[in-house]
Design a protein around this motif. Structure first.
Motif, PDB file in Angstrom:
ATOM      1  N   ALA A   8       4.083   2.934 -37.610  1.00  0.00           N
ATOM      2  CA  ALA A   8       3.356   2.130 -38.604  1.00  0.00           C
ATOM      3  C   ALA A   8       2.369   1.208 -37.894  1.00  0.00           C
ATOM      4  O   ALA A   8       1.204   1.122 -38.265  1.00  0.00           O
ATOM      5  N   ASN A 204       2.712  -2.336 -49.597  1.00  0.00           N
ATOM      6  CA  ASN A 204       3.504  -2.072 -48.412  1.00  0.00           C
ATOM      7  C   ASN A 204       2.781  -1.724 -47.109  1.00  0.00           C
ATOM      8  O   ASN A 204       3.207  -2.168 -46.041  1.00  0.00           O
ATOM      9  N   TYR A 210       0.857   5.957 -42.762  1.00  0.00           N
ATOM     10  CA  TYR A 210       2.236   5.545 -43.047  1.00  0.00           C
ATOM     11  C   TYR A 210       2.796   6.357 -44.206  1.00  0.00           C
ATOM     12  O   TYR A 210       3.950   6.786 -44.198  1.00  0.00           O
ATOM     13  N   PHE A 211       1.975   6.627 -45.206  1.00  0.00           N
ATOM     14  CA  PHE A 211       2.441   7.314 -46.414  1.00  0.00           C
ATOM     15  C   PHE A 211       2.504   8.825 -46.236  1.00  0.00           C
ATOM     16  O   PHE A 211       3.118   9.517 -47.036  1.00  0.00           O
ATOM     17  N   GLY A 217       7.616   6.302 -45.743  1.00  0.00           N
ATOM     18  CA  GLY A 217       6.328   6.172 -46.418  1.00  0.00           C
ATOM     19  C   GLY A 217       6.090   7.307 -47.398  1.00  0.00           C
ATOM     20  O   GLY A 217       5.613   7.099 -48.514  1.00  0.00           O
ATOM     21  N   TYR A 221       5.586   7.015 -51.399  1.00  0.00           N
ATOM     22  CA  TYR A 221       4.383   7.520 -52.050  1.00  0.00           C
ATOM     23  C   TYR A 221       4.744   8.512 -53.155  1.00  0.00           C
ATOM     24  O   TYR A 221       4.212   8.444 -54.261  1.00  0.00           O
ATOM     25  N   TRP A 255      -2.389   3.270 -50.641  1.00  0.00           N
ATOM     26  CA  TRP A 255      -1.691   1.996 -50.836  1.00  0.00           C
ATOM     27  C   TRP A 255      -2.246   1.210 -52.023  1.00  0.00           C
ATOM     28  O   TRP A 255      -1.606   0.260 -52.466  1.00  0.00           O
TER      29      TRP A 255
END
Ligand SMILES: [Zn+2]
Length: 307
Positions: A8, A204, A210-211, A217, A221, A255
């Protein structure tokens, strides 16, 4: 956990340019927050501008019928005005004293931005509480930003104070239009950001990696894609790749989620009230019309948020 955290922070370093420009240390910390899945629900409706009543939080005080005097028949409520004051569309307000805004509950604050439109914060809290019952910890790493907040972010990039893609744009891109287009990949021109409305939250993490590349993540998502609409939220900036994909606007932001019942209202009002004569007072504003930021960026959003 350790591998996810290292990934991350690496991905975050790569995405420093994203959405809120230069995230604060708290936002960096929050973006490394850990989460897992759940569900519940609210429904939203949309109709044409003149038919639609403003969302509850939007009814202007003038619309509030005076309290009944004892024994008096209730006064007919005044017809609701459907107009959103310009200052709300371009972020020219002080959320700390504005009746439409409220402070995000402390446990959901994941950065230095702490204000949101009342209706959007209420809906986020409902979503986050249900998520928490299933082990997801939702945090808002960025929310309302004023015109002057966005001006600082924009001009720091414009002047080269903030690097973009590792470059000082004031020297790397002397042409105003080219420089503006580069900044517009992830940052809005002052007066054109949906973060001005208080309806849009960065949840987040501030990077797509990250997703897509971490287990937690990806699970978050998938949960947002499957459930956020039940709370009135939609992902505004989806992918621009592939058949039928969005052609204009900011790059994809997994995000960034928007509360439609209010944001739809503002989006419809925006081109009516905000012309290019309003988008001034910041460096690079001269490029706004040639780029047509209102059509290509303010209105350049996902089909999910437009239908
Ligand atoms: Zn955002």
């Amino acid at each position: 956990m350790t591998s996810g955290r290292t990934f991350a922070s690496l991905a975050l370093a790569l995405a420093l340019a994203a959405c809120s420009g230069n995230p604060t240390p708290e936002e960096v910390a929050a973006a490394q927050a850990v989460i897992t899945p759940t569900s519940a629900g609210v429904t939203t409706e949309t109709a044409s501008l003149d038919e639609q009543q403003p969302p509850a939080g939007e009814a202007t005080p003038a619309d509030q019928p005076p309290p009944e005097a004892a024994g008096e028949p209730a006064a007919e409520p005044a017809p609701a005005s459907s107009h959103v004051d310009l200052k709300y569309l371009i972020g020219d307000i002080d959320p700390a004293t504005d009746p439409k805004f409220t402070r995000i509950p402390q446990k959901y604050i994941g950065g230095s931005r702490v204000w949101g439109h009342k209706d959007a914060v209420d809906a986020f809290v409902r979503m986050a509480e249900d998520a928490a019952q299933n082990g997801y910890q939702l945090k808002i790493v960025s929310s309302f930003r004023s015109f002057s907040d966005q001006k600082r972010i924009w001009e720091d990039k414009w002047t080269g104070k903030t690097l973009v893609g590792g470059r000082k744009l004031n020297s790397a891109l002397p042409d105003p239009k080219a420089r503006a287009l580069k900044i517009l990949e992830y940052s809005s021109m002052p007066g054109t950001s949906r973060h001005h409305w208080g309806t849009d939250f960065d949840i987040n993490a501030l990077d797509n990696g990250y997703f897509t590349n971490t287990k937690d993540g990806r699970k978050l998502y998938d949960w947002l894609v499957g459930h956020a609409a039940n709370y009135g939220f939609c992902q505004v900036y989806d992918t621009k790749k592939g058949e039928g994909a969005r052609k204009t606007g900011y790059e994809e932001e997994k995000w960034h989620w928007s509360y439609r019942p209010v944001a739809d209202w503002y989006l419809r009002q925006y081109p009516i009230d905000v012309g290019y004569e309003r988008l001034t007072g910041f460096q690079g504003s001269e490029a706004a019309q040639s780029i047509d930021v209102i059509t290509n960026y303010v209105q350049g959003i996902s089909a999910e948020c437009r239908q």
